[in-house]
Motif scaffolding. Structure first.
Motif, PDB file in Angstrom:
ATOM      1  N   THR A 369       0.844  -1.193   0.000  1.00 28.71           N
ATOM      2  CA  THR A 369       0.000   0.000   0.000  1.00 28.71           C
ATOM      3  C   THR A 369       0.883   1.247   0.000  1.00 28.71           C
ATOM      4  O   THR A 369       2.085   1.170   0.268  1.00 28.71           O
ATOM      5  CB  THR A 369      -0.904   0.026   1.240  1.00 28.71           C
ATOM      6  OG1 THR A 369      -0.096   0.031   2.419  1.00 28.71           O
ATOM      7  CG2 THR A 369      -1.818  -1.185   1.260  1.00 28.71           C
ATOM      8  N   GLU A 370       0.262   2.384  -0.275  1.00 28.18           N
ATOM      9  CA  GLU A 370       1.017   3.640  -0.320  1.00 28.18           C
ATOM     10  C   GLU A 370       1.679   3.944   1.013  1.00 28.18           C
ATOM     11  O   GLU A 370       2.777   4.495   1.068  1.00 28.18           O
ATOM     12  CB  GLU A 370       0.094   4.784  -0.719  1.00 28.18           C
ATOM     13  CG  GLU A 370      -0.406   4.687  -2.141  1.00 28.18           C
ATOM     14  CD  GLU A 370      -1.439   5.758  -2.436  1.00 28.18           C
ATOM     15  OE1 GLU A 370      -1.280   6.874  -1.904  1.00 28.18           O
ATOM     16  OE2 GLU A 370      -2.379   5.500  -3.187  1.00 28.18           O
ATOM     17  N   LEU A 396       0.535  -2.207  -6.558  1.00 30.98           N
ATOM     18  CA  LEU A 396       0.131  -1.129  -5.649  1.00 30.98           C
ATOM     19  C   LEU A 396      -1.309  -1.394  -5.245  1.00 30.98           C
ATOM     20  O   LEU A 396      -2.231  -1.287  -6.058  1.00 30.98           O
ATOM     21  CB  LEU A 396       0.264   0.230  -6.330  1.00 30.98           C
ATOM     22  CG  LEU A 396      -0.102   1.446  -5.464  1.00 30.98           C
ATOM     23  CD1 LEU A 396       0.769   1.524  -4.225  1.00 30.98           C
ATOM     24  CD2 LEU A 396       0.033   2.730  -6.277  1.00 30.98           C
ATOM     25  N   PHE A 399      -5.389   1.270  -4.415  1.00 24.08           N
ATOM     26  CA  PHE A 399      -5.091   2.528  -5.094  1.00 24.08           C
ATOM     27  C   PHE A 399      -6.296   3.463  -5.036  1.00 24.08           C
ATOM     28  O   PHE A 399      -7.434   3.062  -5.213  1.00 24.08           O
ATOM     29  CB  PHE A 399      -4.717   2.262  -6.551  1.00 24.08           C
ATOM     30  CG  PHE A 399      -4.268   3.490  -7.300  1.00 24.08           C
ATOM     31  CD1 PHE A 399      -2.981   3.972  -7.149  1.00 24.08           C
ATOM     32  CD2 PHE A 399      -5.144   4.171  -8.138  1.00 24.08           C
ATOM     33  CE1 PHE A 399      -2.566   5.103  -7.838  1.00 24.08           C
ATOM     34  CE2 PHE A 399      -4.738   5.298  -8.827  1.00 24.08           C
ATOM     35  CZ  PHE A 399      -3.446   5.769  -8.674  1.00 24.08           C
ATOM     36  N   SER A 405      -0.894   9.046  -4.555  1.00 24.38           N
ATOM     37  CA  SER A 405      -0.899   7.912  -5.471  1.00 24.38           C
ATOM     38  C   SER A 405      -0.120   8.171  -6.751  1.00 24.38           C
ATOM     39  O   SER A 405       0.702   7.369  -7.168  1.00 24.38           O
ATOM     40  CB  SER A 405      -2.347   7.547  -5.819  1.00 24.38           C
ATOM     41  OG  SER A 405      -3.039   7.155  -4.666  1.00 24.38           O
ATOM     42  N   GLN A 408       3.558   8.194  -6.344  1.00 24.51           N
ATOM     43  CA  GLN A 408       4.121   6.862  -6.150  1.00 24.51           C
ATOM     44  C   GLN A 408       4.350   6.178  -7.501  1.00 24.51           C
ATOM     45  O   GLN A 408       5.345   5.484  -7.704  1.00 24.51           O
ATOM     46  CB  GLN A 408       3.191   5.999  -5.285  1.00 24.51           C
ATOM     47  CG  GLN A 408       2.821   6.593  -3.943  1.00 24.51           C
ATOM     48  CD  GLN A 408       4.016   6.836  -3.062  1.00 24.51           C
ATOM     49  OE1 GLN A 408       5.132   6.442  -3.379  1.00 24.51           O
ATOM     50  NE2 GLN A 408       3.812   7.513  -1.954  1.00 24.51           N
TER      51      GLN A 408
END
Length: 515
Positions: A369-370, A396, A399, A405, A408
């Motif tokens: 995850t972020e 990822l 999202f 996002s 990234q």
């Protein structure tokens, strides 16, 4: 100090010699002694004089020694009760203050404990010097806002405490402090903003300082669990929750040792062909007393108690062992907790599992995850790049739910993007969610990155996703997560008519939190 001592000694000897020479000549004749008795008198005089001077010198040295010892004791006492970063008291001093309050004040006050949310990010982004400045700012805020008869202390790290003698104003004082600390603050060239979690507890009769401290701490952590940035008073329900949580932590620890956590497999389906592309691995706790326990019941506790690494790696190892003989075109997707990215050896541990189980790295997809990339960005990127260099794919996950996002995607070329289920669930009901899903899908096409939709539950949603070009999907419509031996029975080339006739097509709601 040594030169002063030498000068004093020399002066004392000179005075003694002079006194003896004069006394030896004057005193015998002055008192009418005969010449025969004069030597004995001189010796006695010298001995008595030496004893007097020696005693004076020893008394003087002892006075200086006692004075130095007293100063050292006072300094040691100050060090023992003071936090040197902020100048506030420390944990020992707040306990002493609470003892005095119980003894003299009749337990009428309240204790505030507060913790700076995400303080570690300040240290990581701006350095420890800036972090210390923020701690000092917090300490000064407490000094200014608590009543004059109150007392403030830093308990350690980014946790502070304040004793408010009048419980009736404690909440007002606490809310003012929380608001001030949550406002933007300039620390030299750096401008930052944090939130604060705070807990309050009354100094009720029958308690002791440690119990009051624990109660305020429990209240503060209840705020953190509720989303941070707030204030709460301690109540007995919190205490019960804490006891249950501690008991659950111990159960999880024992369950890891007893090897009770197992992998379940949820199918990943191609929306274009209907073929089974692989499985996502989800943890289940096969408890002898609780039965099959969903991740929502244990993952967060495992993360916060530091047990997620051992749990995750054991479940992954079992999944790789079970799936290594499955058709080689089937991929296995595993979730990695953001907490695990604090381990600099994470990539090494995953590669070691692949080697020991004989599972091909090209069949493994790691979902992150972020938030995994936010705490220690450089370390996380190093881990991800090490995995990609070995042929492992990186997806990822969730999202659209984070705040960075797109950045990234620019930082690291992901092999897959998974749209969070919250957008998929609202696809047919909310135009905004539909627009977000279409935008993410278009973004994936422009980046040449496949898009997977999570949480597909109806045929209408499935058709909508296929129409806008989503590559893959998973969810209860296609099948719930099942044990490995059940999943291995379902390697049909197509999954065209989901239904109850096959375990993978069981659309019963498994629920549970992904991890």
């Amino acid at each position: 100090m040594a030169s002063s001592h030498l000068i004093t000694t020399c002066a004392t000897l000179a005075a003694l010699i002079l006194f003896v020479l004069v006394g030896a000549k004057v005193l015998p004749s002055a008192i009418g002694l005969s010449k025969a008795s004069q030597p004995a008198m001189v010796v006695a005089f010298l001995l008595n004089t030496a004893i007097i001077l020696f005693g004076w010198r020893r008394a003087n040295d002892l006075t200086h020694t006692l004075s130095a010892l007293k100063s050292a004791e006072q300094e040691a006492l100050a060090n023992a009760y003071t936090d040197h970063t902020t100048g506030l008291g420390n944990r020992r001093s707040i306990l002493r203050e609470l003892e005095r309050a119980f003894r003299e004040g009749g337990a009428k006050g309240a204790l505030l404990i507060l913790d700076l949310d995400h303080f570690k990010k300040v240290n990581d982004l701006y350095g420890h010097a800036t972090g210390d400045q923020l701690l000092q700012f917090t300490g000064e805020t407490l000094r200014q806002e608590i009543p004059e008869t109150g007392f403030a202390a830093r308990l350690g790290g980014d946790e502070f405490a304040a004793y408010v003698p009048d419980a009736s104003v404690a909440e007002e004082v606490a809310r003012r402090i929380v608001a001030l600390l949550a406002a933007p603050v300039s620390l030299g060239p750096v401008k930052t903003q944090l939130s604060v979690s705070a807990g309050l507890a009354h100094l009720n009769r029958g308690l002791n300082p440690e119990e009051v401290l624990r109660r305020a701490d429990v209240a503060m952590y209840s705020v953190k669990r509720s989303g941070r940035n707030g204030l709460a008073w301690f109540d007995e329900e919190m205490s019960r929750q804490l006891q249950n949580r501690v008991a659950l932590e111990e159960e999880i620890r024992a369950a890891i040792e007893a090897d009770e956590f197992v992998p379940f497999f949820q199918p990943l389906i191609s929306l274009e062909s209907g073929e089974l592309n692989g499985f996502e691995v989800l943890a289940r706790w096969r408890s002898p007393t609780r039965g099959i326990v969903e991740p929502v019941e244990f993952i967060e506790v495992a993360e916060q108690s530091g047990q997620i690494g051992a749990l995750s790696m054991r479940v992954m190892e079992k999944a790789l062992q079970e799936a290594k003989e499955w058709p080689q075109e089937l991929k296995l997707a595993v979730n990695i907790s953001p907490i695990q990215f604090r381990d600099p050896r994470l990539a090494e541990r995953i590669i070691k599992l692949l080697t020991e189980t004989g599972f091909s790295p090209r069949r493994l997809e790691v979902e992150i995850t972020e938030s995994s990339l936010m705490e220690d960005r450089e370390q996380a990127l190093t881990i991800v790049q090490s995995l990609r260099n070995c042929g492992i794919s990186i997806a990822l996950d969730d999202f659209g739910t984070g705040y960075a996002s797109l950045s990234q995607l620019q930082t690291l070329p992901f092999d897959r993007i998974k749209i969070d289920r919250s957008f998929i669930n609202a696809l047919g009901q909310n135009e905004q969610s539909a627009a977000i899903v279409e935008t993410i899908t278009a973004l994936g096409r422009s980046l040449n990155v496949p898009i997977t939709a999570e949480g597909v539950e109806t045929p209408a949603v499935r058709e909508k996703l296929a129409a806008i070009g989503c590559a893959d999907a998973q969810g209860w419509y296609f099948g719930r997560a099942v044990a490995g031996h059940v999943a291995s029975m379902q390697f049909a080339p197509k999954v065209e008519q989901p239904g109850a006739q096959s375990p993978l097509a069981d659309r019963g709601r498994a629920g549970g939190k992904k991890w």
